[in-house]
Scaffold this active site. Structure first.
Site, mmCIF file in Angstrom:
data_model
loop_
_atom_site.group_PDB
_atom_site.id
_atom_site.type_symbol
_atom_site.label_atom_id
_atom_site.label_comp_id
_atom_site.label_asym_id
_atom_site.label_seq_id
_atom_site.Cartn_x
_atom_site.Cartn_y
_atom_site.Cartn_z
ATOM 1 N N ASP A 156 0.869 -1.166 0.000
ATOM 2 C CA ASP A 156 0.000 0.000 0.000
ATOM 3 C C ASP A 156 0.913 1.225 0.000
ATOM 4 O O ASP A 156 2.141 1.104 0.044
ATOM 5 C CB ASP A 156 -0.916 -0.022 1.225
ATOM 6 C CG ASP A 156 -2.170 0.833 1.047
ATOM 7 O OD1 ASP A 156 -2.227 1.640 0.094
ATOM 8 O OD2 ASP A 156 -3.100 0.704 1.859
ATOM 9 N N SER A 157 0.334 2.400 -0.074
ATOM 10 C CA SER A 157 1.132 3.624 -0.146
ATOM 11 C C SER A 157 2.186 3.652 0.951
ATOM 12 O O SER A 157 1.874 3.545 2.139
ATOM 13 C CB SER A 157 0.229 4.851 -0.018
ATOM 14 O OG SER A 157 1.014 6.015 0.158
#
Length: 564
Positions: free
Chosen positions: A283-284
């Site tokens: 994820d980010s």
């Protein structure tokens, strides 16, 4: 050794040869660049050329822009890249999160409220068809989190609800349908959000399930997605202590890490136990869930070393590339691990046919976005999902003849600069529709006056025939709760007239507002606020259409008083 002939890559001899040859021809800088999926807000050719020719990035994610800008961006990227790029987008609810002209089909929770995997299949087909026409080939969907904690501020309507079997069935249906349109799906957020009441964007959150509980819930969900052929899995900044302890006996609490850097969760659980052979993306990496557990210099290479194949976004472009390069130089990322990650990246590209040049936007993209069948699907989802959670006998329907004078209380939060949050203008649009239907609408304005100085209650009870609450409060990053904040003084806009004036509460987003308004006797959840949803809502309120949805979560929040 990665089996490139096995699912989800399923490459033929030509595809395998391209992967092997391309990898062999790459230098360290090219391999380094492939690890990164960066974000782009611009269609500036000079910047895009730097990403492809200067950094050799493996992919990009598009943020909200017009269809013309999206097509131009993708065309520039793919035409300047030596190795074709993965073009990703957050397609939750539709390609409308990325392209303004695209169809908003409906949130995952709206789809779940229909009770039909057929609606999921049709919605995912629309989303995939529109995205692929724009040159997008990687969907950061579906969310397969399980919304078990109503206090969680980020899962909410993004999920298919609280039932693991439903999430598994609908997640798998979504994967098959969108991948049939030529995109790679990404099941997220492994090892599973929705248990903690905290947000992994802001800290490393915790999935507190036991091994057995996880196997019977999230394990079922991810096995279903993998069986459906999901090509990628997105890993969150979420810890799973029970499994970390089971797989690493004696591990100290301080050494339990979120999934994105937890080798035992990525390799022992996801790869070995669940049998996932596809690409793993973080994820980010700009989220505090990663920043809070390791210094940036260690975190960047650890993401890849631990088992993620791609690194999503950067905090500082030059610095993060430097940290990754140092990780390769210092052996944190071994040559074997680097080649393994890049091989999976290339295999994903080959599985999408990108090595054959099928990677540019379609000439007829505008026509695809305007397809009337797509808007019809959105209407059907809305008509089948809007849920009458709680009803006071005799209050509905809402017509001009029964309720000529309506007092509207609007409860709203804003969107964020990156397009997340409640849709601006939804309340105003619905109020305009009420006026057009012949109602005399007054919008509540808090007045002055503390105890002993407030306006008399008869100002409401004698001047209005109906009180209507319109709540447009949605989940969004950097927000720790999705609760109602009442106006001063003394909760001036609370539902104080439920015993005196017929009162209806409508939530456009969060399905859990009964927790804060337990005495409201009529409550409706719509799971979204698109123009199509608002139009359908009005028809249902007027008695012209049924409330056909069923709540995929406990809208009563486990409280006894919400049933009153």
């Amino acid at each position: 050794m990665i089996d490139l002939t096995a699912a989800p890559f399923s490459l033929d001899d030509d595809g395998i040869a391209w992967v092997r040859t391309t990898l062999a021809e790459m230098g360290e800088d090219e391999k380094l660049g492939q690890l990164f999926c960066l974000i782009t807000y611009t269609s500036d050719p000079e910047y895009l050329g730097y990403l492809t020719r200067g950094l050799h990035v493996g992919g990009v994610m598009l943020r909200t822009m017009t269809a013309a800008d999206a097509a131009a961006t993708v065309t520039t990227l793919q035409s300047t890249a030596t190795v074709p790029l993965l073009i990703s987008a957050n397609l939750e609810g539709g390609a409308s999160q990325t392209v303004q002209e695209a169809t908003h089909v409906g949130s995952n929770m709206a789809l779940a409220a229909t009770g039909s995997t057929d609606h999921v299949r049709r919605a995912a087909t629309v989303i995939g068809r529109e995205a692929r026409a724009l040159g997008i080939n990687w969907a950061f969907t579906p969310v397969v989190d399980i919304d078990l904690n109503f206090r969680n501020p980020i899962t909410n309507t993004r999920t298919f609800g609280a039932d693991a079997a439903t999430v598994a069935a609908m997640g798998a249906e979504y994967v098959e349908a969108i991948q049939a349109q030529g995109l790679a799906a990404s099941a997220k957020h492994f090892p599973g959000d929705g248990v903690d009441e905290r947000d992994q964007h802001l800290l490393a959150s915790v999935n507190t399930m036991s091994v057995e509980e996880w196997d019977d819930s999230f394990g079922v969900v991810y096995r279903a997605a993998i069986a459906a052929g999901v090509k990628t899995v997105m890993v969150g900044h979420i810890m799973l202590p029970a499994y970390s302890r089971a797989l690493r006996p004696g591990v100290a609490d301080r050494d339990i890490l979120p999934g994105v850097v937890a080798e035992e969760l990525l390799n022992d659980l996801l790869r070995d136990r669940l049998g996932f052979n596809g690409l793993v993306v973080s994820d980010s990496t700009t989220m505090a869930g990663l920043a809070s557990v390791l210094p940036r210099s260690q975190a960047v290479p650890r993401v890849i070393a631990a088992g993620c194949d791609m690194f999503l976004f950067t905090k500082n472009l030059d610095e993060d590339f430097g940290y990754m390069r140092a990780g390769i130089r210092d052996g944190v990322i071994t040559p074997e691990r680097l080649d393994e990650a890049v091989t999976r990246i290339l295999a994903l590209k080959a599985s999408l046919g990108l090595h054959r040049g099928t990677n540019l936007p379609a000439q007829g993209a505008a026509g695809v976005l305007a397809d009337p069948d797509h808007s019809a699907t959105a209407r059907e989802v809305a008509a089948s999902s809007i849920t009458l959670v709680k009803e006071e006998p005799g209050v509905l329907p809402i017509t001009r003849e029964r309720y000529p004078r309506v007092l509207v209380y609007d409860l709203q939060n804003g969107g964020s600069p990156i397009g997340q949050g409640a849709r601006a203008g939804a309340v105003e649009q619905f109020v305009d529709a009420l006026v057009e239907a012949g109602h005399d609408v007054t919008r509540f304005e808090p007045g002055g006056g503390w105890e002993g100085m407030a306006a008399p209650t008869t100002d409401v009870t004698e001047r209005h025939d109906l009180v209507l609450y319109l709540a447009n409060l949605s989940t969004r990053s950097n927000q720790t709760v999705v609760r109602i904040e009442w106006a001063e003084p003394m909760g001036a806009n609370v539902p104080a007239y439920v015993h005196s004036v017929p009162t209806v509460f409508v939530s456009f987003e969060n399905p859990y507002h009964l927790f804060d308004v337990p005495r409201v006797r009529t409550l409706i959840n719509t799971y979204g606020s698109s123009p199509v949803v608002l139009e359908t809502l009005l028809a249902a309120l007027q008695g012209k259409a049924p409330f056909a949805g069923s709540s995929p979560v406990d809208a009563f929040c486990g409280q006894w008083d919400t049933h009153l």
